[in-house]
Scaffold this motif. Sequence first.
Motif, PDB file in Angstrom:
ATOM      1  N   THR A 196       0.829  -1.206   0.000  1.00 17.34           N
ATOM      2  CA  THR A 196       0.000   0.000   0.000  1.00 17.34           C
ATOM      3  C   THR A 196       0.860   1.252   0.000  1.00 17.34           C
ATOM      4  O   THR A 196       0.576   2.226  -0.704  1.00 17.34           O
ATOM      5  CB  THR A 196      -0.924   0.002   1.229  1.00 17.34           C
ATOM      6  OG1 THR A 196      -1.762  -1.161   1.187  1.00 17.34           O
ATOM      7  CG2 THR A 196      -1.793   1.245   1.255  1.00 17.34           C
ATOM      8  N   THR A 200       1.046   4.073  -2.997  1.00 15.67           N
ATOM      9  CA  THR A 200       0.763   5.473  -2.683  1.00 15.67           C
ATOM     10  C   THR A 200       1.866   6.379  -3.201  1.00 15.67           C
ATOM     11  O   THR A 200       1.601   7.454  -3.759  1.00 15.67           O
ATOM     12  CB  THR A 200       0.600   5.656  -1.169  1.00 15.67           C
ATOM     13  OG1 THR A 200      -0.450   4.808  -0.688  1.00 15.67           O
ATOM     14  CG2 THR A 200       0.275   7.101  -0.820  1.00 15.67           C
ATOM     15  N   CYS A 339      -5.417   2.805   2.698  1.00 16.70           N
ATOM     16  CA  CYS A 339      -5.308   2.377   1.297  1.00 16.70           C
ATOM     17  C   CYS A 339      -6.154   3.221   0.355  1.00 16.70           C
ATOM     18  O   CYS A 339      -5.979   3.132  -0.860  1.00 16.70           O
ATOM     19  CB  CYS A 339      -5.688   0.903   1.167  1.00 16.70           C
ATOM     20  SG  CYS A 339      -7.420   0.550   1.538  1.00 16.70           S
ATOM     21  N   CYS A 384      -7.557  -3.181   6.103  1.00 15.24           N
ATOM     22  CA  CYS A 384      -6.571  -2.433   6.882  1.00 15.24           C
ATOM     23  C   CYS A 384      -6.784  -2.625   8.379  1.00 15.24           C
ATOM     24  O   CYS A 384      -5.821  -2.561   9.160  1.00 15.24           O
ATOM     25  CB  CYS A 384      -6.626  -0.951   6.524  1.00 15.24           C
ATOM     26  SG  CYS A 384      -5.981  -0.591   4.873  1.00 15.24           S
TER      27      CYS A 384
END
Length: 412
Positions: A196, A200, A339, A384
């Motif tokens: 993740t 990003t 996320c 998450c």
Amino acid sequence: MTAQLCKRCSAAEAVFVSRKEPFCRPCFVRYIRGKERKQMAPYKVTYPPRSSSPTPPVRLLLALSLGASSVALLEMLVEHLRDQIETHRGATGFAVTAVHVDCSSVSAYSRSPAAAIDELRDKFGDICTFDIIPLDDFLLNSSDELGVFSHGPDLESYSFTSPAAADDTEALPHTVKSDILDKVRDRTSKRDLLSTIIKTLVVCAAVKHDSPTLLFGDTMSRLAERVLSLTAKGRGASIPASISDNYSISESVVQLFPMREIMRAEAGEYAAMQGFAEYIIKPAVTPAAVLRMMTIDDLLVNYFREIEAGFPSIVSTVVRTADKLKDTTAEMDMACAICGVKCASEPEKWLQNITVNTSAVENPQEPSDSDTLTKDKDILCYGCLVATKSASFTWPCPPRSTKEEIISQYEL
């Protein structure tokens, strides 16, 4: 024993068998490049009506992990651009910037990724540009896109530190900080969060470079692994957003998988045939020998490695079936703080509501836990929540109550 001939040209000797079809080297290279160019068809050189000047090229960002598939995709894109330059007198339909997230601070590599990038820059610098992003930029950058862990009170005291760096007395910037991923004790969750973070960073790089399209080198095998992995991790709702072409992963960026019709073994063979095996960098990590110590991703890699050789249709069936799934989260307002996946409701609140948390006689003057659970907190998706539940660190949403805390609520 008679040598097997290539099934495409019926003239040259076959050097590789893919999907039960023998290929000679030129035919195999043409076959793989054809699959990539089919996906890249929207980025051909175009000429406006009544104009002899082509449309300016679009800047595309390539997420270069230095794995076999991403290195193979880089070579295909470069050859694609060279063919466009030759055919259209120097004009191209797109330009490429390859971005690599340097994860050497959390994983030891057989050689320096920066050195491999420098070699690729020397080889392809006239066609595309390169950029390296340190993993610590995720914690040091103060932009809204990277402010995921901004709610931690001691954020500045954390970093990403590999075991090798911790033993190095000269690596002072790393040794004075604590590794944030070490706060997650589960290996599957740690890899999940690291993926993740990397995604990003590359999405933010695409915004920075003003690139409307982010290219990933994920093969069909990798996409099939991701479908089953996301399902097992409780992230099934994010499958369309993780494998679909032209999906908006940001307000101004869409994703594209030019290798989605190519198997992992085919990508590796292509890179070897073209002489790019030396640029492939892998973490020097010894895989777990015990089955129960393997992560979900490790298990699926082993599974599809065996399946794609004898039953390639199973791999394509998984991807094409998952690609038909409808994105039910696109119109939702709430998004996960880690996320970024849209959430239908508050997962933590749902987890609390599926069990009995209050006494049979409830005081109406006292608010229930479910009413105040997510007040003034960030929303985390179920995946998450699972990934951060064992973390001894202040994540955007605290972990769920321990067994002792729950039992103490019912003690008289």
